[in-house]
Design a protein around this motif. Sequence first.
Motif, PDB file in Angstrom:
ATOM      1  N   LEU A  41     -10.023  -3.080  -5.646  1.00 38.91           N
ATOM      2  CA  LEU A  41     -10.315  -2.368  -6.900  1.00 38.91           C
ATOM      3  C   LEU A  41     -11.040  -3.182  -7.973  1.00 38.91           C
ATOM      4  N   ASN A  42     -10.908  -4.467  -7.996  1.00 34.38           N
ATOM      5  CA  ASN A  42     -11.488  -5.294  -9.059  1.00 34.38           C
ATOM      6  C   ASN A  42     -12.803  -5.930  -8.590  1.00 34.38           C
ATOM      7  N   HIS A  43     -13.815  -5.884  -9.449  1.00 39.16           N
ATOM      8  CA  HIS A  43     -15.140  -6.416  -9.106  1.00 39.16           C
ATOM      9  C   HIS A  43     -15.100  -7.901  -8.745  1.00 39.16           C
ATOM     10  N   ASP A  44     -14.475  -8.713  -9.590  1.00 35.54           N
ATOM     11  CA  ASP A  44     -14.437 -10.156  -9.335  1.00 35.54           C
ATOM     12  C   ASP A  44     -13.669 -10.476  -8.057  1.00 35.54           C
ATOM     13  N   ASP A  45     -12.569  -9.772  -7.838  1.00 36.70           N
ATOM     14  CA  ASP A  45     -11.805  -9.966  -6.607  1.00 36.70           C
ATOM     15  C   ASP A  45     -12.631  -9.557  -5.391  1.00 36.70           C
ATOM     16  N   SER A  97       4.384  -4.652  -3.272  1.00 41.16           N
ATOM     17  CA  SER A  97       3.061  -4.056  -3.024  1.00 41.16           C
ATOM     18  C   SER A  97       2.816  -2.886  -3.977  1.00 41.16           C
ATOM     19  N   GLU A  98       3.848  -2.092  -4.208  1.00 41.37           N
ATOM     20  CA  GLU A  98       3.720  -0.938  -5.105  1.00 41.37           C
ATOM     21  C   GLU A  98       3.438  -1.400  -6.536  1.00 41.37           C
ATOM     22  N   ALA A  99       4.127  -2.444  -6.965  1.00 44.19           N
ATOM     23  CA  ALA A  99       3.902  -2.972  -8.317  1.00 44.19           C
ATOM     24  C   ALA A  99       2.489  -3.535  -8.437  1.00 44.19           C
ATOM     25  N   LEU A 100       2.009  -4.172  -7.387  1.00 49.73           N
ATOM     26  CA  LEU A 100       0.633  -4.696  -7.411  1.00 49.73           C
ATOM     27  C   LEU A 100      -0.368  -3.552  -7.500  1.00 49.73           C
ATOM     28  N   GLN A 101      -0.151  -2.480  -6.737  1.00 48.33           N
ATOM     29  CA  GLN A 101      -1.058  -1.329  -6.802  1.00 48.33           C
ATOM     30  C   GLN A 101      -1.065  -0.736  -8.213  1.00 48.33           C
ATOM     31  N   ASP A 102       0.107  -0.618  -8.838  1.00 47.57           N
ATOM     32  CA  ASP A 102       0.186  -0.108 -10.212  1.00 47.57           C
ATOM     33  C   ASP A 102      -0.589  -1.007 -11.160  1.00 47.57           C
ATOM     34  N   LYS A 103      -0.423  -2.307 -11.009  1.00 45.56           N
ATOM     35  CA  LYS A 103      -1.109  -3.281 -11.857  1.00 45.56           C
ATOM     36  C   LYS A 103      -2.631  -3.176 -11.663  1.00 45.56           C
ATOM     37  N   MET A 104      -3.044  -3.001 -10.409  1.00 47.78           N
ATOM     38  CA  MET A 104      -4.482  -2.899 -10.123  1.00 47.78           C
ATOM     39  C   MET A 104      -5.067  -1.629 -10.731  1.00 47.78           C
ATOM     40  N   ILE A 105      -4.346  -0.525 -10.651  1.00 49.44           N
ATOM     41  CA  ILE A 105      -4.821   0.737 -11.236  1.00 49.44           C
ATOM     42  C   ILE A 105      -4.908   0.602 -12.757  1.00 49.44           C
ATOM     43  N   SER A 107      -5.399  -2.096 -14.462  1.00 51.82           N
ATOM     44  CA  SER A 107      -6.524  -2.954 -14.818  1.00 51.82           C
ATOM     45  C   SER A 107      -7.869  -2.290 -14.519  1.00 51.82           C
ATOM     46  N   LEU A 108      -7.870  -1.307 -13.625  1.00 52.65           N
ATOM     47  CA  LEU A 108      -9.098  -0.594 -13.310  1.00 52.65           C
ATOM     48  C   LEU A 108      -9.646   0.127 -14.538  1.00 52.65           C
ATOM     49  N   GLU A 109      -8.753   0.676 -15.349  1.00 54.06           N
ATOM     50  CA  GLU A 109      -9.176   1.377 -16.570  1.00 54.06           C
ATOM     51  C   GLU A 109      -9.896   0.443 -17.537  1.00 54.06           C
ATOM     52  N   ALA A 110      -9.526  -0.832 -17.535  1.00 51.04           N
ATOM     53  CA  ALA A 110     -10.134  -1.805 -18.447  1.00 51.04           C
ATOM     54  C   ALA A 110     -11.333  -2.529 -17.824  1.00 51.04           C
ATOM     55  N   LEU A 123      -8.076  10.097  -8.887  1.00 45.69           N
ATOM     56  CA  LEU A 123      -8.206   9.955  -7.433  1.00 45.69           C
ATOM     57  C   LEU A 123      -7.788   8.560  -6.997  1.00 45.69           C
ATOM     58  N   GLN A 124      -8.216   7.535  -7.720  1.00 42.40           N
ATOM     59  CA  GLN A 124      -7.841   6.158  -7.378  1.00 42.40           C
ATOM     60  C   GLN A 124      -6.331   5.956  -7.472  1.00 42.40           C
ATOM     61  N   LYS A 125      -5.719   6.573  -8.467  1.00 41.26           N
ATOM     62  CA  LYS A 125      -4.258   6.479  -8.590  1.00 41.26           C
ATOM     63  C   LYS A 125      -3.576   7.148  -7.404  1.00 41.26           C
ATOM     64  N   ALA A 126      -4.088   8.293  -6.993  1.00 41.72           N
ATOM     65  CA  ALA A 126      -3.511   8.994  -5.842  1.00 41.72           C
ATOM     66  C   ALA A 126      -3.686   8.169  -4.568  1.00 41.72           C
ATOM     67  N   ILE A 127      -4.847   7.585  -4.397  1.00 39.66           N
ATOM     68  CA  ILE A 127      -5.116   6.752  -3.219  1.00 39.66           C
ATOM     69  C   ILE A 127      -4.198   5.531  -3.215  1.00 39.66           C
ATOM     70  N   ALA A 128      -3.985   4.950  -4.384  1.00 42.61           N
ATOM     71  CA  ALA A 128      -3.147   3.747  -4.493  1.00 42.61           C
ATOM     72  C   ALA A 128      -1.711   4.011  -4.067  1.00 42.61           C
ATOM     73  N   GLU A 129      -1.263   5.245  -4.162  1.00 44.05           N
ATOM     74  CA  GLU A 129       0.110   5.575  -3.785  1.00 44.05           C
ATOM     75  C   GLU A 129       0.287   5.773  -2.278  1.00 44.05           C
TER      76      GLU A 129
END
Length: 180
Positions: A41-45, A97-105, A107-110, A123-129
């Motif tokens: 999800l993150n560009h730099d990553d 893993s779930e907490a990481l997905q939440d954190k990634m989502i 940070s995606l907004e920012a 959609l990204q939030k749904a996919i992350a789940e």
Amino acid sequence: MISETVLVKELKDTRTQSKAFELLIDTYKERLYWHVRRIVLNHDDADDVLQNTFIKVFRSIHNFKEESKLYSWMYRIATNEAISFLNNKRKKLGITSEALQDKMIDSLEADVYFEGNAIELALQKAIAELPEKQRLVFQMKYFQAMKYETISEVLDTSVGALKASYHLAVKKIETHLTQS
């Protein structure tokens, strides 16, 4: 455009390896970037994982047995690198893993590189789940329009299992989006 067979041959030949590797990067970097980006999800990553992917491809090209397509082999490496990256990140942060997905989502907004609107974010939030396998299958099939046979080579799973995973993923996403 050079054929995969010729490209692999040139990649394995030390005299043509450098130029062939540049061509390989030019040919696949964008598709691999977006594949990895949808996972991390993150560009730099995604840039870091992509760089690691190409390093691993370069170092491992002599082990490529050409039993699958070069494209599929590279996608498998990119997928594994992205999953390893996320697992290492999760361990480093000491979270699930779930907490990481939440954190990634979150940070995606920012993320200044995220160009999606509210629908894309939902959609990204749904996919992350989704469970990891369903998430990967959905992303490859939906966003990249990959054929099940190719996804099967990348994930080393049967086509039937992939179809079932995709069907379940679509249903879960539909449910998530209609309840949001």
